[in-house]
Design a protein around this motif. Sequence first.
Motif, PDB file in Angstrom:
ATOM      1  N   GLU A 192       0.824  -1.209   0.000  1.00 54.12           N
ATOM      2  CA  GLU A 192       0.000   0.000   0.000  1.00 54.12           C
ATOM      3  C   GLU A 192       0.862   1.265   0.000  1.00 54.12           C
ATOM      4  N   ALA A 193       2.021   1.214   0.659  1.00 54.95           N
ATOM      5  CA  ALA A 193       2.919   2.371   0.718  1.00 54.95           C
ATOM      6  C   ALA A 193       3.452   2.765  -0.660  1.00 54.95           C
ATOM      7  N   VAL A 194       3.543   1.798  -1.553  1.00 53.20           N
ATOM      8  CA  VAL A 194       4.029   2.101  -2.908  1.00 53.20           C
ATOM      9  C   VAL A 194       2.891   2.160  -3.921  1.00 53.20           C
ATOM     10  N   GLY A 195       1.654   2.206  -3.414  1.00 49.03           N
ATOM     11  CA  GLY A 195       0.502   2.410  -4.283  1.00 49.03           C
ATOM     12  C   GLY A 195      -0.094   1.163  -4.896  1.00 49.03           C
ATOM     13  N   LEU A 196       0.209   0.003  -4.339  1.00 50.73           N
ATOM     14  CA  LEU A 196      -0.347  -1.249  -4.862  1.00 50.73           C
ATOM     15  C   LEU A 196      -1.412  -1.797  -3.926  1.00 50.73           C
ATOM     16  N   SER A 197      -2.453  -2.351  -4.495  1.00 49.36           N
ATOM     17  CA  SER A 197      -3.433  -3.086  -3.709  1.00 49.36           C
ATOM     18  C   SER A 197      -2.859  -4.477  -3.463  1.00 49.36           C
ATOM     19  N   PRO A 198      -2.891  -4.965  -2.231  1.00 49.02           N
ATOM     20  CA  PRO A 198      -2.356  -6.302  -1.954  1.00 49.02           C
ATOM     21  C   PRO A 198      -3.143  -7.438  -2.603  1.00 49.02           C
ATOM     22  N   GLU A 199      -4.363  -7.153  -3.020  1.00 50.66           N
ATOM     23  CA  GLU A 199      -5.207  -8.203  -3.602  1.00 50.66           C
ATOM     24  C   GLU A 199      -4.580  -8.750  -4.878  1.00 50.66           C
ATOM     25  N   GLY A 200      -4.527 -10.065  -4.973  1.00 52.49           N
ATOM     26  CA  GLY A 200      -4.015 -10.713  -6.173  1.00 52.49           C
ATOM     27  C   GLY A 200      -2.519 -10.992  -6.140  1.00 52.49           C
ATOM     28  N   TYR A 201      -1.849 -10.634  -5.044  1.00 53.26           N
ATOM     29  CA  TYR A 201      -0.419 -10.906  -4.915  1.00 53.26           C
ATOM     30  C   TYR A 201      -0.192 -11.906  -3.795  1.00 53.26           C
ATOM     31  N   GLU A 202       0.985 -12.547  -3.833  1.00 52.17           N
ATOM     32  CA  GLU A 202       1.338 -13.497  -2.784  1.00 52.17           C
ATOM     33  C   GLU A 202       2.838 -13.446  -2.526  1.00 52.17           C
ATOM     34  N   TRP A 257      14.036 -12.874  -2.004  1.00 57.50           N
ATOM     35  CA  TRP A 257      14.270 -13.291  -3.374  1.00 57.50           C
ATOM     36  C   TRP A 257      13.081 -12.832  -4.225  1.00 57.50           C
ATOM     37  N   PRO A 258      13.231 -11.726  -4.936  1.00 59.68           N
ATOM     38  CA  PRO A 258      12.112 -11.232  -5.750  1.00 59.68           C
ATOM     39  C   PRO A 258      11.878 -12.108  -6.988  1.00 59.68           C
ATOM     40  N   THR A 259      10.639 -12.219  -7.364  1.00 65.88           N
ATOM     41  CA  THR A 259      10.279 -12.940  -8.584  1.00 65.88           C
ATOM     42  C   THR A 259      10.542 -12.082  -9.814  1.00 65.88           C
ATOM     43  N   HIS A 260      10.248 -10.795  -9.706  1.00 64.10           N
ATOM     44  CA  HIS A 260      10.352  -9.879 -10.843  1.00 64.10           C
ATOM     45  C   HIS A 260      11.557  -8.958 -10.688  1.00 64.10           C
ATOM     46  N   GLU A 261      12.187  -8.635 -11.789  1.00 65.68           N
ATOM     47  CA  GLU A 261      13.278  -7.659 -11.797  1.00 65.68           C
ATOM     48  C   GLU A 261      12.642  -6.282 -11.931  1.00 65.68           C
ATOM     49  N   LEU A 262      12.550  -5.574 -10.806  1.00 68.83           N
ATOM     50  CA  LEU A 262      11.843  -4.288 -10.781  1.00 68.83           C
ATOM     51  C   LEU A 262      12.770  -3.111 -10.493  1.00 68.83           C
ATOM     52  N   ALA A 263      14.052  -3.388 -10.297  1.00 66.86           N
ATOM     53  CA  ALA A 263      14.993  -2.331  -9.936  1.00 66.86           C
ATOM     54  C   ALA A 263      15.011  -1.249 -11.013  1.00 66.86           C
ATOM     55  N   PRO A 264      15.068   0.007 -10.600  1.00 68.34           N
ATOM     56  CA  PRO A 264      15.092   1.107 -11.561  1.00 68.34           C
ATOM     57  C   PRO A 264      16.457   1.194 -12.256  1.00 68.34           C
ATOM     58  N   ASP A 265      16.496   1.972 -13.321  1.00 65.86           N
ATOM     59  CA  ASP A 265      17.724   2.120 -14.095  1.00 65.86           C
ATOM     60  C   ASP A 265      18.738   3.054 -13.451  1.00 65.86           C
ATOM     61  N   SER A 266      18.276   3.960 -12.592  1.00 67.31           N
ATOM     62  CA  SER A 266      19.203   4.915 -11.996  1.00 67.31           C
ATOM     63  C   SER A 266      19.028   4.966 -10.478  1.00 67.31           C
ATOM     64  N   PRO A 267      20.111   5.261  -9.750  1.00 65.25           N
ATOM     65  CA  PRO A 267      20.047   5.322  -8.285  1.00 65.25           C
ATOM     66  C   PRO A 267      19.023   6.344  -7.795  1.00 65.25           C
ATOM     67  N   GLY A 268      18.257   5.947  -6.791  1.00 67.46           N
ATOM     68  CA  GLY A 268      17.268   6.838  -6.190  1.00 67.46           C
ATOM     69  C   GLY A 268      15.951   6.917  -6.922  1.00 67.46           C
ATOM     70  N   ALA A 269      15.851   6.239  -8.064  1.00 64.39           N
ATOM     71  CA  ALA A 269      14.599   6.248  -8.830  1.00 64.39           C
ATOM     72  C   ALA A 269      13.634   5.218  -8.254  1.00 64.39           C
ATOM     73  N   VAL A 270      12.364   5.440  -8.472  1.00 64.34           N
ATOM     74  CA  VAL A 270      11.327   4.524  -8.001  1.00 64.34           C
ATOM     75  C   VAL A 270      11.336   3.277  -8.886  1.00 64.34           C
ATOM     76  N   PRO A 271      11.310   2.083  -8.267  1.00 63.97           N
ATOM     77  CA  PRO A 271      11.297   0.842  -9.054  1.00 63.97           C
ATOM     78  C   PRO A 271      10.044   0.721  -9.920  1.00 63.97           C
ATOM     79  N   TRP A 272      10.147  -0.162 -10.903  1.00 65.41           N
ATOM     80  CA  TRP A 272       9.010  -0.498 -11.749  1.00 65.41           C
ATOM     81  C   TRP A 272       7.973  -1.221 -10.898  1.00 65.41           C
TER      82      TRP A 272
END
Length: 184
Positions: free
Chosen positions: A34-44, A74-89
């Motif tokens: 929720e802090a990053v704007g995602l609804s927890p529904e549908g995730y595990e 251990w993340p399933t998805h590679e969400l890291a941003p391209d530049s330091p300090g940027a918000v992840p995907w």
Amino acid sequence: MPDLVELVVEDDRWVSFTPPLAGLAERAARAALEAVGLSPEGYEISLLACGDERITELNAEFRGKESPTNVLSWPTHELAPDSPGAVPWLPPEPAGEGPDILGDIAISYETALREAMEQEKRAEDHILHLILHATLHLLGYDHETDADAALMEGIESETLVSMGLPDPYTLPDAEEASLTRQEP
């Protein structure tokens, strides 16, 4: 509402932990999403509740460090941003054919409780922080650079304070207590 966290208890000491780890984990993981704007529904998320022996094995296998640590992720998805300090995907939206798996987390009983005692924190508050921290890792947040650490710690601080917990980064000796600056 389906559970976000699937708990796997490997160390029986977690079974008698109060309040129950399942509730703490659910609360922390939901707050992170929720802090990053995602609804927890549908995730595990899968959470392995283990001890120092097992987390040492995992730390050695995946990070090359033969020592216990508090939490690993251990993340399933590679969400890291391209530049330091940027918000992840953002992770993919759940497709509706079952939850989208965000990844796996392992937490060590001995290390988590020892750190809480050393930092003079309530164990449940520290564990909630560790799971929040690890969930943010699953969402692509990191603390490899100062800019990344500032972003991640800011989210942790704001979220924990909104949950009624103290800001872990403004406590006395917060630099020593920082999750992001410790080496196991």
